[in-house]
Structure formats: C-alpha cells, structure tokens
Design an enzyme around this catalytic site. Structure first.
Site, PDB file in Angstrom:
ATOM      1  N   VAL A   1       0.813  -1.218   0.000  1.00 29.69           N
ATOM      2  CA  VAL A   1       0.000   0.000   0.000  1.00 29.69           C
ATOM      3  C   VAL A   1       0.845   1.267   0.000  1.00 29.69           C
ATOM      4  CG1 VAL A   1      -1.961  -1.139   1.099  1.00 29.69           C
ATOM      5  CG2 VAL A   1      -0.237  -0.008   2.537  1.00 29.69           C
TER       6      VAL A   1
ATOM      7  N   LYS B   1       1.449   7.694  13.555  1.00 22.20           N
ATOM      8  CA  LYS B   1       0.091   7.461  14.041  1.00 22.20           C
ATOM      9  C   LYS B   1      -0.584   8.767  14.454  1.00 22.20           C
ATOM     10  CE  LYS B   1      -0.318   3.068  13.380  1.00 22.20           C
ATOM     11  NZ  LYS B   1      -1.267   2.558  12.350  1.00 22.20           N
TER      12      LYS B   1
ATOM     13  N   TYR C   1       7.082   6.061  15.199  1.00 24.74           N
ATOM     14  CA  TYR C   1       5.743   5.471  15.209  1.00 24.74           C
ATOM     15  C   TYR C   1       4.720   6.471  15.734  1.00 24.74           C
ATOM     16  CZ  TYR C   1       2.104   1.948  16.087  1.00 24.74           C
ATOM     17  OH  TYR C   1       0.938   1.213  16.097  1.00 24.74           O
TER      18      TYR C   1
END
Length: 259
Positions: free
Chosen positions: A67, A161, A157
């Site tokens: 993706v 996010k 991370y």
C-alpha cells in the site's frame, strides 16, 4: 417466529489492508461473518490465503499489494471493482513500527514506517474515495493510543500514528457533508505478531497490566469488533472519532496507582 434479520453488511464490499495477521485478519473475518464481500490486502500471499480459507470463497478475494506504492493502491481499487463492482468500506489497517532513541533512528527506518503507516493511508484513501462517494460509504483507520500521546523511544511510530489521527479528523470534516464518514480506532497493546516479542517479556507485560485498568492487552478480535461497529449503520452519526480501544488506559491522568 421472529423475523430473521439480514447480516449487517450483506451486499457491502469491504477492503481491509494488512489483512494477513493480527487486527487486519480478525477484521476481515468479522466482516465476512457479517455478510460482506471482503478484499484481503497485504504483501504476503500465503498469509492472506490462510485467512481467506476461513471465509466464504464467493465473498472473499486475496489481493497482494504494497500500500505504500501509489500504483499498487490504485490497482487494488481497480481489482476490487472488477471482482465485486463497488466499494463500501475501506479499513486502512496496514502498519509497521520501529523503536529506539531518536538519534539512533536511521533515515531508512523513518521512511519505511512513514511509507506504510502514513503514505499507505493516503494512497488507499485517494484510490478508493471516488467509489465511496458514489455509495456514501466510510473509512475506518487503525491508528493507535500512540497517535494520541507519546511513548518513550517510539518517536517515529508516534509521528506516523499522530498524523493518521489528525488525518481522520480532517477528512471527517471535509467528507461528512458528502455522506462519507471517517473514523479511527486507537488500540493500546494488542496481542498480534507485531507484539509477539513483548508478550514473552513477563516484566513488561506486568507493567502493562498495571497501567491498563482491565489488567491485560486486547485480543485482535476485540479491536475488529469496534472497527465493524464504526463501519456499520449503527454508527451512522459517528464521524471524526478517534476511539481508544485500550481497556481504560486513556482514562488515567498518568499518576500511579494509590492505595
């Protein structure tokens, strides 16, 4: 005799990225049980086929794609339309993580996490959105409690996010008036392949149990059930929500337990 109610996703087509394991696998299976046609997306065919084998063959499709690649995301949308003719729900779940001190984080690790966790959401959403607008479908993103607050030694991370969390809000504002809802789940510790090494660390697990009011991490199915709710008609007036699925972790103000 009570009238038999149809499954709540009968006739709907759902794309789930990162469907080969963990939350993605549980989500694909949950939608399948609820009557949806499900496209299972990931980079490893064997893992996807193992999950698809537990689902109705006539209502499931394995699609191998990265993706983080724009062309492959667009190919995913085209393949889904060719097989099922419509797209009703996109679950942007594919994600990876890295940890360590900021100054020891390589540029390669930064780009790798951003490519999957953020670019993947962008590319898949762009590819699928024209179809969602036609049917007034919806998007559910898998963010994280790490997208609502910071962790020690997980700056990359957290950044990725955090971006997903705010993209969810921004798209909800832009698209809600056009009939497309956008929401996210924000899980805490969940027992998946990504956290397998953590599970073997008894001291770390005890510290998690001490911080999470329910005393444990989540099972993937417990997150999948919330994703299915957000995508359903039951949540038809829920838009722009980042919903913690964390056993009460975010209810705390951060202070330690007191007697």
């Amino acid at each position: 005799m009570a009238e038999l109610q149809p499954a709540r996703f009968d006739g709907k087509v759902v794309i789930v990225t990162g469907a080969g394991s963990g939350i993605g696998a549980a989500t694909a299976q949950r939608f399948g049980r609820d009557g949806a046609a499900v496209v299972l997306v990931g980079r490893t065919r064997e893992k996807l086929e193992k999950i698809a084998a537990t689902m109705p063959a006539e209502r499931s499709m394995v699609h191998v794609a990265d993706v983080s690649n724009q062309d492959e995301a667009e190919g995913l949308a085209q393949a889904t339309l060719q097989r099922f003719g419509r797209i009703d729900v996109l679950v942007n779940n594919a994600g990876i993580a890295t940890s360590g001190p900021f100054l020891e984080t390589s540029v390669e690790d930064w780009r790798r996490v951003m490519a999957t966790d953020l670019d993947g959401v962008f590319f898949c959403t762009r590819a699928v959105l024209p179809e969602l607008l036609k049917v007034q479908g919806n998007i559910v993103n898998t963010s994280s409690v790490s997208g609502l607050g910071g962790d020690w030694n997980m700056s990359v991370y957290n950044t990725a996010k955090g971006a997903v969390t705010n993209m969810t809000r921004a798209l909800a504002l832009e698209l809600g008036g056009q009939g497309v809802r956008v929401n996210a789940v924000n899980p805490a510790l969940t027992m998946t392949d990504m956290t397998a090494d953590m599970k073997d660390d008894k001291d770390l697990m005890a510290r998690f149990a001490d911080r999470i009011p329910m005393g444990r991490g989540a099972e993937p199915e417990e997150v999948a059930d919330v994703i299915a709710f957000l995508a359903s008609h039951d949540a038809r007036f829920v838009n722009g929500v980042n919903l913690p699925v964390d056993g009460g972790l975010s209810a705390s103000n951060g202070q330690p337990k007191q007697a």
